[in-house]
Design a protein around this motif. Sequence first.
Motif, PDB file in Angstrom:
ATOM      1  N   ASP A  44       8.588   1.845 -11.630  1.00 14.43           N
ATOM      2  CA  ASP A  44       9.360   0.934 -10.773  1.00 14.43           C
ATOM      3  C   ASP A  44       8.573   0.617  -9.499  1.00 14.43           C
ATOM      4  O   ASP A  44       8.534  -0.537  -9.046  1.00 14.43           O
ATOM      5  CB  ASP A  44      10.717   1.551 -10.412  1.00 14.43           C
ATOM      6  N   ALA A  45       7.955   1.637  -8.916  1.00 14.63           N
ATOM      7  CA  ALA A  45       7.167   1.433  -7.695  1.00 14.63           C
ATOM      8  C   ALA A  45       5.956   0.553  -7.981  1.00 14.63           C
ATOM      9  O   ALA A  45       5.621  -0.335  -7.188  1.00 14.63           O
ATOM     10  CB  ALA A  45       6.736   2.781  -7.114  1.00 14.63           C
ATOM     11  N   TYR A  46       5.285   0.775  -9.119  1.00 22.51           N
ATOM     12  CA  TYR A  46       4.121  -0.051  -9.463  1.00 22.51           C
ATOM     13  C   TYR A  46       4.524  -1.517  -9.646  1.00 22.51           C
ATOM     14  O   TYR A  46       3.805  -2.422  -9.220  1.00 22.51           O
ATOM     15  CB  TYR A  46       3.433   0.455 -10.733  1.00 22.51           C
ATOM     16  N   LYS A  47       5.666  -1.761 -10.264  1.00 22.68           N
ATOM     17  CA  LYS A  47       6.143  -3.144 -10.427  1.00 22.68           C
ATOM     18  C   LYS A  47       6.377  -3.796  -9.071  1.00 22.68           C
ATOM     19  O   LYS A  47       6.000  -4.940  -8.836  1.00 22.68           O
ATOM     20  CB  LYS A  47       7.439  -3.161 -11.247  1.00 22.68           C
ATOM     21  N   GLN A  48       7.014  -3.043  -8.171  1.00 26.28           N
ATOM     22  CA  GLN A  48       7.288  -3.571  -6.836  1.00 26.28           C
ATOM     23  C   GLN A  48       5.984  -3.827  -6.079  1.00 26.28           C
ATOM     24  O   GLN A  48       5.821  -4.869  -5.438  1.00 26.28           O
ATOM     25  CB  GLN A  48       8.176  -2.600  -6.063  1.00 26.28           C
ATOM     26  N   TYR A  74       0.836  -1.200   0.000  1.00 21.08           N
ATOM     27  CA  TYR A  74       0.000   0.000   0.000  1.00 21.08           C
ATOM     28  C   TYR A  74       0.877   1.258   0.000  1.00 21.08           C
ATOM     29  O   TYR A  74       0.586   2.225  -0.706  1.00 21.08           O
ATOM     30  CB  TYR A  74      -0.958   0.003   1.197  1.00 21.08           C
ATOM     31  N   TYR A  75       1.928   1.239   0.787  1.00 16.18           N
ATOM     32  CA  TYR A  75       2.859   2.365   0.792  1.00 16.18           C
ATOM     33  C   TYR A  75       3.520   2.507  -0.582  1.00 16.18           C
ATOM     34  O   TYR A  75       3.603   3.605  -1.133  1.00 16.18           O
ATOM     35  CB  TYR A  75       3.943   2.198   1.872  1.00 16.18           C
ATOM     36  N   ILE A  76       3.992   1.396  -1.139  1.00 15.56           N
ATOM     37  CA  ILE A  76       4.692   1.428  -2.435  1.00 15.56           C
ATOM     38  C   ILE A  76       3.741   1.921  -3.533  1.00 15.56           C
ATOM     39  O   ILE A  76       4.137   2.703  -4.404  1.00 15.56           O
ATOM     40  CB  ILE A  76       5.275   0.041  -2.790  1.00 15.56           C
ATOM     41  N   LEU A  77       2.481   1.493  -3.505  1.00 15.34           N
ATOM     42  CA  LEU A  77       1.489   1.968  -4.466  1.00 15.34           C
ATOM     43  C   LEU A  77       1.300   3.478  -4.330  1.00 15.34           C
ATOM     44  O   LEU A  77       1.307   4.214  -5.319  1.00 15.34           O
ATOM     45  CB  LEU A  77       0.156   1.239  -4.261  1.00 15.34           C
ATOM     46  N   GLY A  78       1.147   3.951  -3.091  1.00 19.60           N
ATOM     47  CA  GLY A  78       1.002   5.390  -2.853  1.00 19.60           C
ATOM     48  C   GLY A  78       2.217   6.171  -3.312  1.00 19.60           C
ATOM     49  O   GLY A  78       2.100   7.253  -3.895  1.00 19.60           O
ATOM     50  N   LEU A 112      -1.914  -3.219 -11.287  1.00 16.05           N
ATOM     51  CA  LEU A 112      -1.640  -3.821 -12.597  1.00 16.05           C
ATOM     52  C   LEU A 112      -2.009  -2.853 -13.712  1.00 16.05           C
ATOM     53  O   LEU A 112      -1.283  -2.710 -14.692  1.00 16.05           O
ATOM     54  CB  LEU A 112      -2.418  -5.128 -12.785  1.00 16.05           C
ATOM     55  N   PHE A 113      -3.151  -2.195 -13.544  1.00 17.61           N
ATOM     56  CA  PHE A 113      -3.558  -1.213 -14.554  1.00 17.61           C
ATOM     57  C   PHE A 113      -2.551  -0.062 -14.617  1.00 17.61           C
ATOM     58  O   PHE A 113      -2.140   0.350 -15.701  1.00 17.61           O
ATOM     59  CB  PHE A 113      -4.956  -0.666 -14.264  1.00 17.61           C
ATOM     60  N   LEU A 114      -2.154   0.458 -13.460  1.00 18.55           N
ATOM     61  CA  LEU A 114      -1.198   1.568 -13.449  1.00 18.55           C
ATOM     62  C   LEU A 114       0.139   1.142 -14.052  1.00 18.55           C
ATOM     63  O   LEU A 114       0.759   1.890 -14.808  1.00 18.55           O
ATOM     64  CB  LEU A 114      -0.986   2.075 -12.022  1.00 18.55           C
ATOM     65  N   ARG A 115       0.564  -0.071 -13.727  1.00 17.78           N
ATOM     66  CA  ARG A 115       1.850  -0.570 -14.217  1.00 17.78           C
ATOM     67  C   ARG A 115       1.837  -0.772 -15.726  1.00 17.78           C
ATOM     68  O   ARG A 115       2.760  -0.375 -16.431  1.00 17.78           O
ATOM     69  CB  ARG A 115       2.181  -1.890 -13.510  1.00 17.78           C
ATOM     70  N   ASP A 116       0.787  -1.411 -16.226  1.00 11.29           N
ATOM     71  CA  ASP A 116       0.761  -1.831 -17.623  1.00 11.29           C
ATOM     72  C   ASP A 116      -0.091  -0.932 -18.519  1.00 11.29           C
ATOM     73  O   ASP A 116      -0.075  -1.083 -19.733  1.00 11.29           O
ATOM     74  CB  ASP A 116       0.256  -3.269 -17.724  1.00 11.29           C
ATOM     75  N   ASN A 117      -0.858  -0.037 -17.903  1.00 14.43           N
ATOM     76  CA  ASN A 117      -1.729   0.891 -18.624  1.00 14.43           C
ATOM     77  C   ASN A 117      -2.695   0.154 -19.562  1.00 14.43           C
ATOM     78  O   ASN A 117      -2.916   0.550 -20.695  1.00 14.43           O
ATOM     79  CB  ASN A 117      -0.930   1.942 -19.396  1.00 14.43           C
ATOM     80  N   LYS A 118      -3.220  -0.948 -19.064  1.00 13.81           N
ATOM     81  CA  LYS A 118      -4.216  -1.683 -19.829  1.00 13.81           C
ATOM     82  C   LYS A 118      -5.163  -2.388 -18.881  1.00 13.81           C
ATOM     83  O   LYS A 118      -4.826  -2.664 -17.735  1.00 13.81           O
ATOM     84  CB  LYS A 118      -3.567  -2.681 -20.782  1.00 13.81           C
ATOM     85  N   ASN A 119      -6.352  -2.639 -19.374  1.00 13.38           N
ATOM     86  CA  ASN A 119      -7.341  -3.356 -18.591  1.00 13.38           C
ATOM     87  C   ASN A 119      -7.097  -4.857 -18.695  1.00 13.38           C
ATOM     88  O   ASN A 119      -6.903  -5.369 -19.785  1.00 13.38           O
ATOM     89  CB  ASN A 119      -8.755  -3.050 -19.093  1.00 13.38           C
ATOM     90  N   TYR A 120      -7.106  -5.514 -17.564  1.00 13.96           N
ATOM     91  CA  TYR A 120      -7.018  -6.966 -17.552  1.00 13.96           C
ATOM     92  C   TYR A 120      -8.428  -7.526 -17.522  1.00 13.96           C
ATOM     93  O   TYR A 120      -9.350  -6.890 -17.035  1.00 13.96           O
ATOM     94  CB  TYR A 120      -6.218  -7.457 -16.337  1.00 13.96           C
ATOM     95  N   SER A 121      -8.585  -8.712 -18.039  1.00 13.12           N
ATOM     96  CA  SER A 121      -9.874  -9.374 -18.037  1.00 13.12           C
ATOM     97  C   SER A 121     -10.266  -9.704 -16.595  1.00 13.12           C
ATOM     98  O   SER A 121      -9.538 -10.391 -15.885  1.00 13.12           O
ATOM     99  CB  SER A 121      -9.794 -10.658 -18.860  1.00 13.12           C
ATOM    100  N   LEU A 122     -11.419  -9.198 -16.196  1.00 13.39           N
ATOM    101  CA  LEU A 122     -11.888  -9.517 -14.852  1.00 13.39           C
ATOM    102  C   LEU A 122     -12.185 -11.000 -14.722  1.00 13.39           C
ATOM    103  O   LEU A 122     -12.037 -11.577 -13.647  1.00 13.39           O
ATOM    104  CB  LEU A 122     -13.115  -8.676 -14.511  1.00 13.39           C
TER     105      LEU A 122
END
Length: 135
Positions: A55-59, A35-39, A84-94
């Motif tokens: 880099d933070a999103y990957k971690q 949660y900290y790393i995402l923030g 995952l969305f922030l890291r890859d900038n794409k929607n994953y299949s729910l």
Amino acid sequence: HKAIRRQRQMCIRDRKEKALQTMLQMEKFSPDDPYYILGKGMMLEENAKKSLAMDAYKQAASLFKKRLKEKPTEADLMNYVFVLFLRDNKNYSLDEIEKEYPQIFSPAIRQHTKKLIDELSNKREDVIHEMLGGK
């Protein structure tokens, strides 16, 4: 009016930079908290430091995935999908995510996650700004 607008923009930029510096100083207390790393990633992105944000999103994604394997929770799953969305900038299949984590992917979580991803798809910067406490 232009001088006032420029001064206001500089003040906003300075506040964002100070907030980022404060957040980075806190890292020693939560180096493995997803949660900290995402923030941190969102704050870096808000401060136009996209490469460091990625880099933070990957971690964060790696840390959330580990938590989901150990003790899955709805909050961790939703934040994992978000990062995952922030890291890859794409929607994953729910459907794909639901197959991987069926025990916690309730209809309410599915609906909330879809809404968040739809909002991100349309206005990524606004959603990040709002989640960081902006208006």
